[in-house]
Write a protein that holds these residues in place. Structure first.
Motif, PDB file in Angstrom:
ATOM      1  N   ARG A 197      -1.038  -0.817   4.152  1.00 27.75           N
ATOM      2  CA  ARG A 197      -1.923  -1.327   5.209  1.00 27.75           C
ATOM      3  C   ARG A 197      -3.345  -1.506   4.680  1.00 27.75           C
ATOM      4  O   ARG A 197      -3.992  -2.519   4.934  1.00 27.75           O
TER       5      ARG A 197
ATOM      6  N   ASN B 189       3.226  -2.398  12.094  1.00 23.93           N
ATOM      7  CA  ASN B 189       2.032  -1.595  11.839  1.00 23.93           C
ATOM      8  C   ASN B 189       1.073  -2.327  10.901  1.00 23.93           C
ATOM      9  O   ASN B 189      -0.150  -2.245  11.072  1.00 23.93           O
TER      10      ASN B 189
ATOM     11  N   GLN C  50       5.464   7.493   4.542  1.00 23.46           N
ATOM     12  CA  GLN C  50       4.443   7.139   5.521  1.00 23.46           C
ATOM     13  C   GLN C  50       3.087   6.937   4.853  1.00 23.46           C
ATOM     14  O   GLN C  50       2.344   6.009   5.211  1.00 23.46           O
ATOM     15  N   ARG C  51       2.761   7.778   3.870  1.00 22.29           N
ATOM     16  CA  ARG C  51       1.495   7.583   3.143  1.00 22.29           C
ATOM     17  C   ARG C  51       1.516   6.265   2.361  1.00 22.29           C
ATOM     18  O   ARG C  51       0.498   5.592   2.246  1.00 22.29           O
TER      19      ARG C  51
ATOM     20  N   VAL D 162      -7.534   4.681   3.789  1.00 20.01           N
ATOM     21  CA  VAL D 162      -6.362   5.542   3.708  1.00 20.01           C
ATOM     22  C   VAL D 162      -6.795   6.933   4.145  1.00 20.01           C
ATOM     23  O   VAL D 162      -7.741   7.492   3.596  1.00 20.01           O
TER      24      VAL D 162
ATOM     25  N   GLY E   5       0.708   3.603   4.747  1.00 20.02           N
ATOM     26  CA  GLY E   5      -0.727   3.600   5.002  1.00 20.02           C
ATOM     27  C   GLY E   5      -1.502   2.935   3.879  1.00 20.02           C
ATOM     28  O   GLY E   5      -2.484   2.219   4.115  1.00 20.02           O
TER      29      GLY E   5
ATOM     30  N   ALA F 175      -1.099   9.259   7.922  1.00 24.23           N
ATOM     31  CA  ALA F 175      -0.942   7.796   7.854  1.00 24.23           C
ATOM     32  C   ALA F 175      -1.463   7.082   9.101  1.00 24.23           C
ATOM     33  O   ALA F 175      -1.764   5.887   9.054  1.00 24.23           O
ATOM     34  N   ARG F 176      -1.555   7.802  10.237  1.00 26.15           N
ATOM     35  CA  ARG F 176      -2.048   7.219  11.487  1.00 26.15           C
ATOM     36  C   ARG F 176      -1.285   5.942  11.851  1.00 26.15           C
ATOM     37  O   ARG F 176      -1.874   4.900  12.157  1.00 26.15           O
ATOM     38  N   LEU F 177       0.023   6.046  11.790  1.00 25.05           N
ATOM     39  CA  LEU F 177       0.878   4.915  12.119  1.00 25.05           C
ATOM     40  C   LEU F 177       1.184   4.907  13.616  1.00 25.05           C
ATOM     41  O   LEU F 177       1.251   5.958  14.249  1.00 25.05           O
TER      42      LEU F 177
END
Length: 241
Positions: A139, A94, A132-133, A79, A136, A83-85
């Motif tokens: 993910r 994603n 968004q976080r 993490v 992340g 978020a690097r989406l």
């Protein structure tokens, strides 16, 4: 339920150009422990995360995850500060891209675990910063729920959103009994999430304090969190002239 892996890190020497960043540096993380690494910007906290993730290999020494070299161990759940989406992929896509074997139901479960229900087909740009976080984090859980590496996961967010995300991470880690390493410059993050805090300073980097925190993170009251935050801040002032 399985507990997360133990970590053993020994850096004999790591240079960036002519600068010695780490020398004779040793760190251990117990299975199921959440360790917070606290220190000023540029001290080397994110470098330690990259080493534990098996990405940074240009050093003398070893990083072991459950006895395996980090580069050969199962991928950790990462993490990041942002978020690097992928903006051209939906939220569900994603997640699927980092875990192609995951079924749509598994992806939906991961999103539900972080409070994201019904946005599988939305685009990342449609989500708030906090959402968004959360994506992340979903993910990361999908990749490896037993080992989480959290690199400044709460920066640039409103305090109310930070508190929500902190409570979410605490609950998820407690339920999965994961091992987690949190990088932060904020003593409040450590007081809320960690079992133990390591304060870093200097060049080469050294451990200036190693603090065991009272109580399980998921059971700490607000007053206890504030008291622990004060203790960490005091230790930082005492340890770094």
């Amino acid at each position: 339920m399985a507990r997360g892996p133990g970590i053993e890190l020994g850096i004999d020497l790591l240079r960036f150009g002519t600068r010695v960043l780490f020398q004779d540096f040793r760190l251990q993380v117990a299975p199921g422990e959440t360790l917070a690494l606290i220190g000023p910007s540029g001290v080397g906290k994110s470098t330690l995360i990259r080493i534990l993730a098996g990405v940074e290999r240009g050093f003398d020494g070893q990083a072991l995850i459950d006895g395996q070299p980090a580069a050969l161990a199962p991928r950790p759940g990462l993490v990041f500060q942002d978020a690097r989406l992928l903006p051209w992929a939906t939220c569900a896509e994603n997640l699927a891209l980092v875990s192609p074997e995951a079924s749509p139901a598994t992806i939906a479960e991961a999103m539900a675990a972080v409070g994201l229900v019904g946005v599988e087909e939305d685009w990342p740009r449609q989500l708030s910063g906090g959402m968004q976080r959360r994506l992340g984090l979903a993910r990361a859980l999908l990749v490896n729920p037993q080992l989480l590496l959290l690199d400044e996961p709460f920066v640039s967010l409103d305090r109310a959103v930070v508190r929500e995300l902190q409570a979410l991470v605490v609950g998820l880690v407690a339920r999965s009994r994961a091992t987690a390493v949190l990088v932060s410059h904020d003593p409040g993050d450590a007081a809320r999430l960690a079992h133990r805090v390591v304060l870093l300073a200097g060049r080469p980097v050294r451990i200036v304090a190693d603090l065991a925190l009272d109580g399980a993170p998921e059971q700490r009251s607000r007053d206890m969190v504030l008291a622990l935050e004060s203790r960490i801040e005091t230790s930082m002032l005492e340890a770094v002239p």
